[in-house]
Scaffold this motif. Structure first.
Motif, short mmCIF file in Angstrom:
data_model
loop_
_atom_site.label_atom_id
_atom_site.label_comp_id
_atom_site.label_asym_id
_atom_site.label_seq_id
_atom_site.Cartn_x
_atom_site.Cartn_y
_atom_site.Cartn_z
N GLU A 163 0.85 -1.19 0.00
CA GLU A 163 0.00 0.00 0.00
C GLU A 163 0.89 1.25 0.00
OE1 GLU A 163 -3.89 1.20 2.59
OE2 GLU A 163 -2.11 0.59 3.72
N ILE A 164 0.54 2.23 -0.82
CA ILE A 164 1.34 3.44 -0.88
C ILE A 164 0.52 4.70 -0.60
CG2 ILE A 164 3.07 2.48 -2.44
CD1 ILE A 164 1.69 3.90 -4.74
N ASP A 165 -0.80 4.57 -0.58
CA ASP A 165 -1.69 5.72 -0.41
C ASP A 165 -2.31 5.67 0.99
OD1 ASP A 165 -3.76 7.59 -0.49
OD2 ASP A 165 -4.21 7.19 -2.60
N PRO A 166 -2.25 6.75 1.78
CA PRO A 166 -2.81 6.74 3.13
C PRO A 166 -4.33 6.93 3.18
CG PRO A 166 -1.85 8.89 2.69
CD PRO A 166 -1.53 8.02 1.49
N TRP A 167 -4.98 6.93 2.04
CA TRP A 167 -6.42 7.17 2.01
C TRP A 167 -7.22 6.16 2.81
CZ3 TRP A 167 -10.56 10.00 1.33
CH2 TRP A 167 -11.78 9.39 1.05
N ARG A 168 -6.82 4.86 2.79
CA ARG A 168 -7.65 3.80 3.38
C ARG A 168 -7.97 4.08 4.85
NH1 ARG A 168 -6.20 -0.16 6.49
NH2 ARG A 168 -4.00 0.11 5.91
N GLU A 169 -6.94 4.36 5.67
CA GLU A 169 -7.19 4.59 7.09
C GLU A 169 -7.99 5.87 7.31
OE1 GLU A 169 -6.74 2.98 9.81
OE2 GLU A 169 -5.44 1.29 9.27
N PHE A 170 -7.75 6.89 6.50
CA PHE A 170 -8.52 8.14 6.59
C PHE A 170 -10.00 7.83 6.37
CE2 PHE A 170 -10.46 12.00 4.99
CZ PHE A 170 -9.91 12.99 5.80
N CYS A 171 -10.27 7.02 5.36
CA CYS A 171 -11.65 6.67 5.04
C CYS A 171 -12.27 5.80 6.14
CB CYS A 171 -11.69 5.94 3.70
SG CYS A 171 -13.35 5.47 3.16
N GLU A 172 -11.53 4.78 6.59
CA GLU A 172 -12.06 3.86 7.59
C GLU A 172 -12.33 4.54 8.93
OE1 GLU A 172 -9.92 -0.25 5.93
OE2 GLU A 172 -9.36 0.57 7.87
N GLU A 173 -11.49 5.51 9.29
CA GLU A 173 -11.62 6.13 10.61
C GLU A 173 -12.53 7.35 10.63
OE1 GLU A 173 -7.86 6.82 12.47
OE2 GLU A 173 -7.36 4.69 12.54
N LEU A 174 -12.63 8.04 9.50
CA LEU A 174 -13.38 9.30 9.50
C LEU A 174 -14.59 9.31 8.58
CD1 LEU A 174 -10.38 11.82 9.55
CD2 LEU A 174 -11.85 11.18 11.47
N ILE A 175 -14.48 8.69 7.41
CA ILE A 175 -15.58 8.74 6.44
C ILE A 175 -16.63 7.66 6.74
CG2 ILE A 175 -16.22 8.70 4.01
CD1 ILE A 175 -14.42 11.04 4.77
N GLU A 176 -16.17 6.41 6.83
CA GLU A 176 -17.12 5.30 7.01
C GLU A 176 -17.94 5.42 8.30
OE1 GLU A 176 -14.98 1.65 6.57
OE2 GLU A 176 -14.64 1.93 4.41
N PRO A 177 -17.38 5.87 9.42
CA PRO A 177 -18.20 6.03 10.63
C PRO A 177 -19.11 7.25 10.59
CG PRO A 177 -15.86 5.75 11.18
CD PRO A 177 -15.95 6.06 9.72
N GLY A 178 -18.97 8.07 9.55
CA GLY A 178 -19.82 9.25 9.42
C GLY A 178 -19.32 10.48 10.16
N LEU A 179 -18.07 10.45 10.62
CA LEU A 179 -17.53 11.63 11.29
C LEU A 179 -17.33 12.78 10.32
CD1 LEU A 179 -14.89 9.89 13.61
CD2 LEU A 179 -17.15 10.75 14.24
N LEU A 180 -16.96 12.47 9.08
CA LEU A 180 -16.84 13.47 8.03
C LEU A 180 -17.78 13.11 6.89
CD1 LEU A 180 -12.96 14.04 7.81
CD2 LEU A 180 -14.66 15.54 8.88
#
Length: 268
Positions: A163-180
Protein backbone atom coordinates in the motif's frame (compact mmCIF):
# COMPACT_ATOMS: atom_id res chain seq x y z
CA UNK A 1 31.67 1.51 2.97
CA UNK A 2 31.86 -0.08 -0.49
CA UNK A 3 33.84 -3.16 -1.53
CA UNK A 4 36.79 -1.06 -2.72
CA UNK A 5 37.09 0.59 0.69
CA UNK A 6 36.96 -2.76 2.48
CA UNK A 7 39.68 -4.20 0.23
CA UNK A 8 41.85 -1.12 0.81
CA UNK A 9 41.50 -1.51 4.56
CA UNK A 10 42.35 -5.23 4.47
CA UNK A 11 45.38 -4.73 2.23
CA UNK A 12 46.57 -1.77 4.27
CA UNK A 13 46.21 -3.70 7.52
CA UNK A 14 48.15 -6.65 6.07
CA UNK A 15 50.86 -4.26 4.87
CA UNK A 16 51.21 -2.60 8.28
CA UNK A 17 51.32 -5.98 10.00
CA UNK A 18 54.00 -7.25 7.61
CA UNK A 19 56.20 -4.27 8.49
CA UNK A 20 56.59 -5.74 11.97
CA UNK A 21 58.44 -8.68 10.48
CA UNK A 22 60.59 -6.80 7.94
CA UNK A 23 64.01 -5.35 8.61
CA UNK A 24 64.32 -1.59 8.59
CA UNK A 25 65.15 -0.27 5.19
CA UNK A 26 63.80 1.14 1.99
CA UNK A 27 61.45 -1.81 1.33
CA UNK A 28 59.88 -1.64 4.78
CA UNK A 29 59.52 2.14 4.52
CA UNK A 30 57.80 1.91 1.12
CA UNK A 31 55.42 -0.82 2.25
CA UNK A 32 54.61 1.15 5.42
CA UNK A 33 53.80 4.33 3.49
CA UNK A 34 51.62 2.52 0.95
CA UNK A 35 49.80 0.51 3.64
CA UNK A 36 49.24 3.56 5.82
CA UNK A 37 47.83 5.43 2.83
CA UNK A 38 45.39 2.59 2.15
CA UNK A 39 44.24 2.49 5.78
CA UNK A 40 43.81 6.26 5.95
CA UNK A 41 41.88 6.32 2.66
CA UNK A 42 39.53 3.58 3.87
CA UNK A 43 39.11 5.36 7.23
CA UNK A 44 38.15 8.59 5.43
CA UNK A 45 35.69 6.66 3.28
CA UNK A 46 34.17 5.12 6.43
CA UNK A 47 33.77 8.55 8.04
CA UNK A 48 32.10 9.90 4.89
CA UNK A 49 29.82 6.83 4.79
CA UNK A 50 28.76 7.34 8.42
CA UNK A 51 28.12 11.05 7.86
CA UNK A 52 26.10 10.51 4.69
CA UNK A 53 24.05 7.78 6.37
CA UNK A 54 23.64 9.39 9.79
CA UNK A 55 19.86 9.49 9.31
CA UNK A 56 19.92 5.74 8.64
CA UNK A 57 22.18 4.86 11.57
CA UNK A 58 19.29 3.49 13.65
CA UNK A 59 18.74 1.02 10.84
CA UNK A 60 22.38 0.26 10.06
CA UNK A 61 23.19 -0.52 13.70
CA UNK A 62 21.01 -3.62 13.40
CA UNK A 63 23.77 -5.08 11.22
CA UNK A 64 26.13 -4.92 14.21
CA UNK A 65 24.23 -5.20 17.50
CA UNK A 66 22.36 -8.47 18.25
CA UNK A 67 22.11 -8.94 14.51
CA UNK A 68 20.75 -12.49 14.71
CA UNK A 69 18.05 -11.67 17.27
CA UNK A 70 14.38 -11.26 16.23
CA UNK A 71 12.65 -7.90 16.23
CA UNK A 72 9.02 -6.84 15.93
CA UNK A 73 8.59 -4.27 13.14
CA UNK A 74 5.69 -1.88 12.74
CA UNK A 75 5.46 0.30 9.62
CA UNK A 76 2.62 2.81 9.70
CA UNK A 77 1.44 6.20 8.50
CA UNK A 78 -0.05 9.02 10.56
CA UNK A 79 -1.97 12.14 9.58
CA UNK A 80 -1.14 15.59 10.89
CA UNK A 81 -4.48 17.43 10.83
CA UNK A 82 -4.15 20.95 12.20
CA UNK A 83 -6.85 23.51 12.83
CA UNK A 84 -6.23 26.90 14.39
CA UNK A 85 -3.00 25.82 16.09
CA UNK A 86 -4.38 22.54 17.46
CA UNK A 87 -3.96 18.97 16.25
CA UNK A 88 -6.90 16.68 15.64
CA UNK A 89 -6.75 13.25 17.29
CA UNK A 90 -9.20 10.36 17.28
CA UNK A 91 -10.13 7.97 20.07
CA UNK A 92 -8.47 4.58 19.62
CA UNK A 93 -11.21 2.04 18.94
CA UNK A 94 -9.18 -1.02 19.99
CA UNK A 95 -9.20 -1.91 23.66
CA UNK A 96 -5.48 -2.74 24.03
CA UNK A 97 -4.49 0.90 24.60
CA UNK A 98 -7.03 3.50 25.68
CA UNK A 99 -6.58 7.11 24.60
CA UNK A 100 -6.44 9.51 21.67
CA UNK A 101 -4.03 9.27 18.74
CA UNK A 102 -3.53 10.58 15.19
CA UNK A 103 -5.64 9.25 12.35
CA UNK A 104 -3.68 6.50 10.61
CA UNK A 105 -2.50 2.93 10.95
CA UNK A 106 -0.26 0.21 9.58
CA UNK A 107 0.51 -0.10 5.89
CA UNK A 108 -0.77 -3.21 4.11
CA UNK A 109 1.46 -5.53 2.08
CA UNK A 110 0.47 -7.85 -0.77
CA UNK A 111 0.82 -11.32 0.68
CA UNK A 112 1.17 -13.51 -2.40
CA UNK A 113 3.38 -11.07 -4.33
CA UNK A 114 5.78 -10.84 -1.38
CA UNK A 115 5.76 -14.46 -0.23
CA UNK A 116 9.14 -15.40 -1.75
CA UNK A 117 10.83 -12.17 -0.62
CA UNK A 118 9.49 -12.36 2.92
CA UNK A 119 10.51 -16.02 3.18
CA UNK A 120 14.07 -15.12 2.14
CA UNK A 121 14.18 -12.32 4.73
CA UNK A 122 12.77 -14.52 7.51
CA UNK A 123 9.62 -12.41 7.93
CA UNK A 124 6.52 -13.77 9.65
CA UNK A 125 3.28 -12.06 10.79
CA UNK A 126 3.25 -10.72 14.35
CA UNK A 127 0.45 -12.34 16.33
CA UNK A 128 1.03 -10.77 19.73
CA UNK A 129 -2.23 -8.96 19.06
CA UNK A 130 -4.84 -11.33 17.53
CA UNK A 131 -5.42 -10.64 13.84
CA UNK A 132 -8.79 -10.19 12.19
CA UNK A 133 -10.10 -9.11 8.80
CA UNK A 134 -9.16 -5.49 9.51
CA UNK A 135 -5.56 -6.26 10.50
CA UNK A 136 -4.81 -9.01 7.95
CA UNK A 137 -1.63 -8.24 5.97
CA UNK A 138 -0.73 -5.28 8.18
CA UNK A 139 2.96 -4.44 8.22
CA UNK A 140 3.19 -5.55 11.83
CA UNK A 141 5.69 -8.34 11.42
CA UNK A 142 8.53 -10.30 13.01
CA UNK A 143 11.93 -10.17 11.32
CA UNK A 144 13.63 -13.24 12.73
CA UNK A 145 17.14 -11.83 12.21
CA UNK A 146 17.27 -8.07 12.63
CA UNK A 147 20.28 -7.78 10.31
CA UNK A 148 17.70 -8.26 7.53
CA UNK A 149 16.03 -4.95 8.42
CA UNK A 150 18.15 -3.04 5.91
CA UNK A 151 16.97 -5.32 3.10
CA UNK A 152 13.38 -5.09 4.35
CA UNK A 153 13.39 -1.29 4.22
CA UNK A 154 14.98 -1.37 0.77
CA UNK A 155 11.87 -3.25 -0.30
CA UNK A 156 9.59 -0.86 1.59
CA UNK A 157 11.22 2.23 0.08
CA UNK A 158 10.87 0.71 -3.40
CA UNK A 159 7.05 1.03 -2.86
CA UNK A 160 6.66 -2.31 -4.67
CA UNK A 161 3.81 -4.68 -3.79
CA UNK A 162 2.52 -2.67 -0.85
CA UNK A 163 0.00 0.00 0.00
CA UNK A 164 1.34 3.44 -0.88
CA UNK A 165 -1.69 5.72 -0.41
CA UNK A 166 -2.81 6.74 3.13
CA UNK A 167 -6.42 7.17 2.01
CA UNK A 168 -7.65 3.80 3.38
CA UNK A 169 -7.19 4.59 7.09
CA UNK A 170 -8.52 8.14 6.59
CA UNK A 171 -11.65 6.67 5.04
CA UNK A 172 -12.06 3.86 7.59
CA UNK A 173 -11.62 6.13 10.61
CA UNK A 174 -13.38 9.30 9.50
CA UNK A 175 -15.58 8.74 6.44
CA UNK A 176 -17.12 5.30 7.01
CA UNK A 177 -18.20 6.03 10.63
CA UNK A 178 -19.82 9.25 9.42
CA UNK A 179 -17.53 11.63 11.29
CA UNK A 180 -16.84 13.47 8.03
CA UNK A 181 -19.33 13.83 5.14
CA UNK A 182 -18.34 11.61 2.23
CA UNK A 183 -19.58 14.11 -0.36
CA UNK A 184 -16.93 16.63 0.71
CA UNK A 185 -14.08 14.14 1.02
CA UNK A 186 -14.30 12.05 -2.12
CA UNK A 187 -10.72 13.13 -2.69
CA UNK A 188 -8.19 14.51 -0.24
CA UNK A 189 -4.99 16.41 -0.74
CA UNK A 190 -2.08 15.54 1.51
CA UNK A 191 1.66 16.15 1.65
CA UNK A 192 4.38 13.79 2.80
CA UNK A 193 6.25 15.44 5.68
CA UNK A 194 8.85 12.94 6.87
CA UNK A 195 9.59 9.41 7.99
CA UNK A 196 10.12 8.77 11.69
CA UNK A 197 12.20 5.85 12.99
CA UNK A 198 12.70 5.18 16.68
CA UNK A 199 15.38 2.51 16.40
CA UNK A 200 15.46 -0.68 18.46
CA UNK A 201 13.32 -0.37 21.59
CA UNK A 202 12.67 -2.72 24.47
CA UNK A 203 9.15 -2.18 25.79
CA UNK A 204 6.80 -3.85 28.25
CA UNK A 205 4.13 -4.25 25.54
CA UNK A 206 5.80 -7.15 23.71
CA UNK A 207 8.22 -9.94 24.65
CA UNK A 208 10.81 -9.00 22.00
CA UNK A 209 12.48 -5.76 20.93
CA UNK A 210 10.65 -3.44 18.54
CA UNK A 211 11.56 -1.25 15.57
CA UNK A 212 8.90 1.29 14.62
CA UNK A 213 8.69 3.40 11.47
CA UNK A 214 5.99 5.96 10.69
CA UNK A 215 5.45 8.13 7.63
CA UNK A 216 3.86 11.47 8.49
CA UNK A 217 1.37 13.05 6.08
CA UNK A 218 -0.22 16.46 6.48
CA UNK A 219 -3.83 16.88 5.37
CA UNK A 220 -4.32 19.91 3.12
CA UNK A 221 -7.91 21.12 3.24
CA UNK A 222 -8.91 22.53 -0.14
CA UNK A 223 -12.50 23.75 0.21
CA UNK A 224 -14.52 25.73 2.72
CA UNK A 225 -16.78 22.70 3.12
CA UNK A 226 -13.83 20.54 4.14
CA UNK A 227 -12.57 23.16 6.58
CA UNK A 228 -16.02 23.50 8.16
CA UNK A 229 -16.42 19.71 8.45
CA UNK A 230 -13.16 19.48 10.40
CA UNK A 231 -14.13 22.38 12.69
CA UNK A 232 -17.52 20.78 13.37
CA UNK A 233 -15.78 17.76 14.92
CA UNK A 234 -14.85 19.81 17.97
CA UNK A 235 -18.07 18.68 19.70
CA UNK A 236 -17.64 14.99 18.82
CA UNK A 237 -16.63 12.79 21.76
CA UNK A 238 -14.52 10.59 19.47
CA UNK A 239 -12.33 13.55 18.49
CA UNK A 240 -9.98 15.77 20.46
CA UNK A 241 -8.23 18.97 19.35
CA UNK A 242 -5.04 19.35 21.39
CA UNK A 243 -2.03 21.60 21.59
CA UNK A 244 1.58 20.58 21.02
CA UNK A 245 2.21 21.04 24.75
CA UNK A 246 -0.60 18.62 25.62
CA UNK A 247 0.82 16.05 23.19
CA UNK A 248 4.27 16.37 24.75
CA UNK A 249 2.97 15.79 28.27
CA UNK A 250 0.77 12.87 27.16
CA UNK A 251 -2.60 14.20 28.33
CA UNK A 252 -5.03 17.00 27.69
CA UNK A 253 -5.47 19.75 30.26
CA UNK A 254 -8.66 17.97 31.33
CA UNK A 255 -6.76 14.74 31.97
CA UNK A 256 -7.65 12.72 28.84
CA UNK A 257 -4.81 10.41 27.81
CA UNK A 258 -2.88 11.03 24.58
CA UNK A 259 -1.08 7.92 23.35
CA UNK A 260 2.74 8.13 23.35
CA UNK A 261 3.37 7.79 19.59
CA UNK A 262 1.33 10.96 18.89
CA UNK A 263 4.42 13.15 19.27
CA UNK A 264 5.59 11.95 15.84
CA UNK A 265 3.17 14.28 14.05
CA UNK A 266 4.66 17.38 15.66
CA UNK A 267 7.09 19.52 13.66
CA UNK A 268 10.67 18.62 14.51
Amino acid sequence: MNVKGKISFILGSIGLLSCLFLSSGEVQSTIFKVALGLVIASAIELIVFIYENKKRWKLLVTKIWKYNKPVRVTVAYLFRIEDNGKYMLIKRHKKDFIGFQPVGGAYKYFKEENRELFDSLGITPCNNVPRDNDTENDLRIIVNKRKKLVEFFKWFNSRKNREIDPWREFCEELIEPGLLPAEHFRHIKYAYICGHQEGILKTDDYPIDQFRHADIFELRLETDAQKKAIKDLITNESIAFVTAEEIKKGATNSGVRILPHTFKILPK
